[in-house]
Motif scaffolding. Structure first.
Motif, PDB file in Angstrom:
ATOM      1  N   GLY A 198      -2.707   4.604 -13.485  1.00 57.59           N
ATOM      2  CA  GLY A 198      -2.613   3.782 -12.273  1.00 57.59           C
ATOM      3  C   GLY A 198      -3.298   2.428 -12.440  1.00 57.59           C
TER       4      GLY A 198
ATOM      5  N   SER B  57      -0.880   0.437 -14.629  1.00 53.72           N
ATOM      6  CA  SER B  57       0.376   0.005 -13.994  1.00 53.72           C
ATOM      7  C   SER B  57       0.090  -1.050 -12.924  1.00 53.72           C
ATOM      8  CB  SER B  57       1.135   1.201 -13.407  1.00 53.72           C
ATOM      9  OG  SER B  57       0.396   1.812 -12.380  1.00 53.72           O
ATOM     10  N   ARG B  58      -1.050  -0.925 -12.272  1.00 52.76           N
ATOM     11  CA  ARG B  58      -1.389  -1.949 -11.262  1.00 52.76           C
ATOM     12  C   ARG B  58      -1.628  -3.278 -11.975  1.00 52.76           C
ATOM     13  NH1 ARG B  58      -7.394  -0.950  -8.499  1.00 52.76           N
ATOM     14  NH2 ARG B  58      -8.403  -2.228 -10.063  1.00 52.76           N
TER      15      ARG B  58
ATOM     16  N   VAL C 252       1.744  -4.773 -12.677  1.00 55.14           N
ATOM     17  CA  VAL C 252       2.329  -5.434 -11.499  1.00 55.14           C
ATOM     18  C   VAL C 252       1.682  -6.811 -11.316  1.00 55.14           C
ATOM     19  CG1 VAL C 252       2.558  -5.366  -8.978  1.00 55.14           C
ATOM     20  CG2 VAL C 252       2.888  -3.270 -10.303  1.00 55.14           C
TER      21      VAL C 252
ATOM     22  N   VAL D 147      -7.344  -7.847  -6.279  1.00 53.07           N
ATOM     23  CA  VAL D 147      -7.030  -6.439  -6.542  1.00 53.07           C
ATOM     24  C   VAL D 147      -8.321  -5.715  -6.941  1.00 53.07           C
ATOM     25  CG1 VAL D 147      -5.796  -4.892  -8.112  1.00 53.07           C
ATOM     26  CG2 VAL D 147      -4.638  -6.911  -7.153  1.00 53.07           C
TER      27      VAL D 147
ATOM     28  N   GLY E 210      -4.670  -4.892  -3.785  1.00 51.41           N
ATOM     29  CA  GLY E 210      -4.220  -3.520  -4.031  1.00 51.41           C
ATOM     30  C   GLY E 210      -5.029  -2.561  -3.195  1.00 51.41           C
TER      31      GLY E 210
ATOM     32  N   HIS F 211      -2.082   9.439  -3.520  1.00 52.21           N
ATOM     33  CA  HIS F 211      -2.453   9.505  -4.946  1.00 52.21           C
ATOM     34  C   HIS F 211      -2.367  10.981  -5.381  1.00 52.21           C
ATOM     35  CE1 HIS F 211      -4.998   9.766  -8.442  1.00 52.21           C
ATOM     36  NE2 HIS F 211      -5.559   8.580  -8.318  1.00 52.21           N
TER      37      HIS F 211
ATOM     38  N   CYS G 113       5.129  -0.438  -5.765  1.00 52.52           N
ATOM     39  CA  CYS G 113       4.650   0.933  -5.926  1.00 52.52           C
ATOM     40  C   CYS G 113       4.994   1.458  -7.319  1.00 52.52           C
ATOM     41  CB  CYS G 113       5.292   1.839  -4.883  1.00 52.52           C
ATOM     42  SG  CYS G 113       4.886   1.360  -3.207  1.00 52.52           S
TER      43      CYS G 113
ATOM     44  N   TYR H 237      -1.634   3.616  -6.831  1.00 51.00           N
ATOM     45  CA  TYR H 237      -1.929   2.426  -6.030  1.00 51.00           C
ATOM     46  C   TYR H 237      -0.656   1.820  -5.463  1.00 51.00           C
ATOM     47  CZ  TYR H 237      -6.456   2.304  -8.395  1.00 51.00           C
ATOM     48  OH  TYR H 237      -7.695   2.632  -8.862  1.00 51.00           O
TER      49      TYR H 237
ATOM     50  N   ILE I  58       0.451  -2.229  -4.514  1.00 58.67           N
ATOM     51  CA  ILE I  58      -0.021  -3.607  -4.684  1.00 58.67           C
ATOM     52  C   ILE I  58       0.755  -4.463  -3.676  1.00 58.67           C
ATOM     53  CG2 ILE I  58      -0.198  -5.565  -6.302  1.00 58.67           C
ATOM     54  CD1 ILE I  58       0.091  -2.088  -7.676  1.00 58.67           C
TER      55      ILE I  58
END
Ligand SMILES: C[S@@+](CC[C@H](N)C(=O)[O-])C[C@H]1O[C@@H](n2cnc3c(N)ncnc32)[C@H](O)[C@@H]1O
Length: 371
Positions: free
Chosen positions: A132, A135-136, A139, A261, A309, A315, A355, A361, A363
């Motif tokens: 996560g 990946s955040r 983004v 974030v 974020g 989750h 997403c 998370y 964002i």
């Protein structure tokens, strides 16, 4: 897509906000063959942690003591026994230094220079919290890249609560090599050690000349565009810190991108008195999520974006995060709860929600209207 929360604050001329939700697929290069093995073991520990605390209420972690209970909680204890160097990593939680090993679990050392055992690295490759975080960052990287290549001038990025700014620096490095565009970056954090790490990463990436760091409290109620009088800073963390931070401020409406974030999920919606364990308790309020978003939005150039974020309530391994790692103060929120906060803060602008498919998370990108 239209928000469907029923408990909305009603203003005169209030119009429910429209927002778009985008699924984001991320092919994580760090996931390994042990994915199932690690995640099965994790589920067992999460059940044990859940049984210890009873439940994962979303406000529960905030009420917990600052110190992680490494002895009384059987699940945390079992993970310490199972994974060499996990105990050393726990010393870094919840600072930005703890994230360093999640961003790059192939490293041989933790951010403090102590060893990172490959078994622990393997967990960070495969658990939802590790995927996560990455990946955040992906983004954030895409949003910042898109925003930067659409201008034919040097863009200005501001990262609030930047920590060591791994996603920001990685994105700037790619932009420079792939598009020949180098943004001007301002990083702000109260953690001088995290800023020092960021400077080191920027120097390694050849970006030191494009970076400015500021050691500043970004949660003051009056916002970040005015010099602090010092009085409000008096109770924050330590007097020494308040003396150094007193005069700092940022210009309003000048940043193409403001990224914050990694912070809002630690904030209550309302402004709140700062407490630090049993050491400092004050009645001086700091910005809650609503005020912080307003203060951050003030820094965005018309036409620019604010990116934040928040961990999702849904989750998939929340019990592990809250009841085994015991990550303190986290306040997971649904997309609807976040949209409510944007609405209550009365921020205009177009909202897009991203997403990633690991489900840790969401964002949020808010674009400020052109003047
Ligand atoms: C979880 S880290 C996020 C780091 C980074 N944005 C990322 O996503 O990798 C949160 C950061 O917020 C910073 N922070 C917390 N409270 C702050 C405050 N009042 N003023 C400035 N920075 C703060 C911490 O020092 C920490 O570096």
């Amino acid at each position: 897509m239209k928000a469907n929360s029923t408990e909305r604050v009603h203003y005169d001329h209030y119009v429910p906000r429209d927002y778009r939700v985008h699924e984001f697929t991320y092919d994580d290069p760090f996931v390994s063959d042990s994915f199932e093995e690690v995640n099965n073991a994790l589920e067992e520990l999460a059940d044990q942690g859940l049984a210890h605390y009873g439940h994962t209420q979303t406000d529960f972690a905030r009420k917990r003591l600052n110190a992680i209970d490494r002895v009384g909680n059987p699940a945390t204890r079992a993970l310490i026994d199972r994974l060499p160097t996990f105990n050393d990593w726990l010393d870094l939680v919840p600072t930005a230094a703890a994230l360093d090993s999640l961003y790059d679990p192939s490293k041989e050392t933790l951010a403090n220079g102590k060893p990172l055992h490959p078994l622990l690295g393997d967990w960070f490759r495969n658990i939802t919290d590790g995927r996560g975080i990455r990946s955040r960052a992906a983004v954030v990287g895409e949003l910042l890249t898109d925003e930067s290549v659409r201008h034919d001038r040097q863009v200005e990025w501001l990262s609030l609560a930047s920590g060591a700014a791994q996603p920001i620096i990685a994105t700037a490095r790619n932009l420079t090599s792939e598009h020949g565009v180098t943004p001007r970056m301002t990083l702000v954090d109260k953690d001088q050690e995290a800023l020092r790490l960021a400077e080191e990463y920027a120097a390694t990436a050849g970006l030191a000349g494009s970076l400015e760091t500021m050691n500043m409290n970004i949660l003051r109620l009056r916002g970040m565009t005015r010099s602090d009088t010092g009085r409000r800073m008096h109770d924050f963390a330590s007097n020494a810190l308040s003396r150094t931070l007193r005069q700092k401020h940022l210009p309003a409406g000048q940043f193409d991108v403001v990224d914050a974030v990694g912070l809002v999920e630690y904030l209550k919606a309302d402004d709140w008195p700062y407490t630090y364990g049993n050491v400092i308790k004050t009645k001086t309020k700091l910005a809650g999520a609503r005020t912080f978003l307003q203060n951050s939005y003030e820094l965005v150039r018309p036409g620019g974006i604010l990116v934040i974020g928040n961990m999702l309530k849904s989750h998939p391994q929340l019990a592990f995060t809250l009841d085994v790692i015991q990550w303190p103060h986290i306040k997971p929120r649904s997309i609807e709860e976040m949209v409510q906060i944007f609405d209550d803060a009365q921020l205009d602008g177009e909202l897009d929600v991203y997403c990633p498919d690991d489900g840790a998370y969401a964002i949020y990108q808010l674009r400020k209207p052109e003047e």
